[in-house]
Motif scaffolding. Sequence first.
Motif, mmCIF file in Angstrom:
data_model
loop_
_atom_site.group_PDB
_atom_site.id
_atom_site.type_symbol
_atom_site.label_atom_id
_atom_site.label_comp_id
_atom_site.label_asym_id
_atom_site.label_seq_id
_atom_site.Cartn_x
_atom_site.Cartn_y
_atom_site.Cartn_z
ATOM 1 N N UNK A 56 4.657 -8.926 5.682
ATOM 2 C CA UNK A 56 2.768 -9.015 5.357
ATOM 3 C C UNK A 56 2.298 -10.340 5.378
ATOM 4 N N UNK A 65 -4.152 -6.193 11.930
ATOM 5 C CA UNK A 65 -6.184 -5.372 11.791
ATOM 6 C C UNK A 65 -6.899 -6.638 11.170
ATOM 7 N N UNK A 66 -6.596 -6.438 9.533
ATOM 8 C CA UNK A 66 -7.112 -7.001 8.967
ATOM 9 C C UNK A 66 -7.626 -8.496 9.183
ATOM 10 N N UNK A 68 1.135 -3.881 10.411
ATOM 11 C CA UNK A 68 0.008 -3.360 11.262
ATOM 12 C C UNK A 68 -1.501 -3.521 10.305
ATOM 13 N N UNK A 69 -1.394 -2.796 9.074
ATOM 14 C CA UNK A 69 -2.140 -3.420 9.130
ATOM 15 C C UNK A 69 -3.366 -4.682 8.586
ATOM 16 N N UNK A 70 -2.362 -5.594 8.079
ATOM 17 C CA UNK A 70 -2.327 -7.176 7.907
ATOM 18 C C UNK A 70 -3.338 -7.550 9.330
ATOM 19 N N UNK A 121 1.101 -1.686 -0.108
ATOM 20 C CA UNK A 121 -0.135 -0.033 0.360
ATOM 21 C C UNK A 121 0.837 1.374 0.324
ATOM 22 N N UNK A 169 3.602 -0.110 9.113
ATOM 23 C CA UNK A 169 2.083 0.381 9.088
ATOM 24 C C UNK A 169 1.731 -1.465 8.023
#
Lengths: 344, 225
Positions: free
Chosen positions: B158, B111-112, B107-109, B97, B104
Amino acid sequence: MNIAWKEIKKNKAKFIILGSIIFLVSFLTFIISGLANGLSQDNAALIKDLPDGQFYMNVDANETYNLSRIDESVQTTVLNEQKDAAALSIQMGFVNDMEDKQHSIAFVTSTDSKSFESVGKGEVILDRSLEEEGIKVGDILTNNQFSGEFKVKGFVDQKKYSHAPVAFINMENYKEIYRVNEMQLIFVPGTEKAQVVTSLQSFSNKEFLNTIPSYSAEQMSLNMIIWFLVAISGMLFAIFFYMMNVQKIGLYGILKALGVKTSRLFGMMWYQMIFITVIALGLSVALSHGFALIAPKGMPFSLTLDTTVQLSIVFLIIGFIGATLSGLQIKKVEPLQAIQQGEV
Amino acid sequence: MTIFTIDEVTKTFTNGEVDEQVLKGINISLREGEITALVGASGSGKSTILTIAAGLQRATDGKVLFEGKNMTDMNQDQIRKIRASEFGFVFQSSHLVPFLTVEEQLLLMLDVSETKLKKREQQVEVEKILKLVDMDHRKDAYPASLSGGEKQRVAIARAIIHKPKMLFADEPTASLDSKRSKDVMTLIRELTKTLNITTLMVTHDEDMLTYADHIITMKDGLVLT
């Protein structure tokens, strides 16, 4: 994680450009709206600032108050029945000041009433705009149709009619100037339903305003401009959000492939839309009200917070619809397609 | 133990009035913790079977069983949930992204995948994985400032940060030079063995086959070996 905010932070320039467009369009709309309201006040503050009530004019006047003549016996009956009612007349005219300078004004006279200024014979109360033109309390004004003189008794704020300052004069003086015995209108304040009076036609304040030809034509044109601006802004918002979404199709596809919910992607788009729009509108509201403070005194400009808030809500709704319609592509994005298209 | 089964899967694409069957009844079983490489000429159907297995497109017929559950019977949201929490992906391009830093992205992964880890634990996990892929020194960098090899290492991080049971890799070394390719494959092998992740990988590069436990050759929509 707030990915919407992260994107705004990283791509400041893109979001500033989008916000600027929303700001400029909304600012223009607020300014035009301020001018429309200003012109409306300039044209009919005398009527607009009256409490809600009913205007009566002669049925034969063909809804044109200038042609209306109310029979004295009818007037007496109505005024006896309605204690707050007033008979009044409005006519455009001129007065000459002590330096013989002519001022265009609207003569207004009425029977005793709380709604209109009461003045004695030979006296006049003027709209404050004439004070700014150099007329002072105690000055003597003349009119070539009037044998006597008018002594300026005082000034009142925001009393304009047909873009001219109002001059309240005594009924006897008015009758002499215009050589009439009857009044044109009767105004009955109150929110009750209009009473039926034989030979008279009733109008609410708003209906009466619309019988003034210059008022309705002017307001219709200005309102048309405002709503066209709102519609064009809506389309602009939709186009810009669409362009933004098209650029991000690949990104949406990748996020979907990773397992991000479609609803979260919509949330991301709405967050960004609301964030930009609220900031742009906030700035617009502040600057347009700031403009009201520095606008030249002679410029008819009147912008209320109510108007800007209402228009802002319309802009937000339009922005939301535009963003959502353009965002429908998110639903259609196939993760596989985005992956095959390469780097985002 | 078999964790993933592809059972008589077919795939037909319709192009105008012409139907083209690209998969003609594929059967593959993947054992836990092993790396299986799919090889074959272009058009043999290896990428198609990988994307069907990964839940990125649907099979025309047949079954895809993950831990005994038939994914072909699941709706889009059920498949999305599996993709988010049980699968990891590494593609030819890193597909990071662009507006998220390396840290981040991970962290996004997490979170998802709806991880149960607390914020602090997530941070610790991210640091651990970034060390594993030797990218901890670039955790605040954005993808635009990373080299191709670095991007791919972040993509691998990721793909495994949420400890998936399956890793799907579609030509993960295609955009890298031979040294970087070997580094990336060594990394994938080490990580999948350490974390007991089952990997299905498509590759053109014969040098990469040495890292696989099993090799499946495909030709014209059929499994040869």
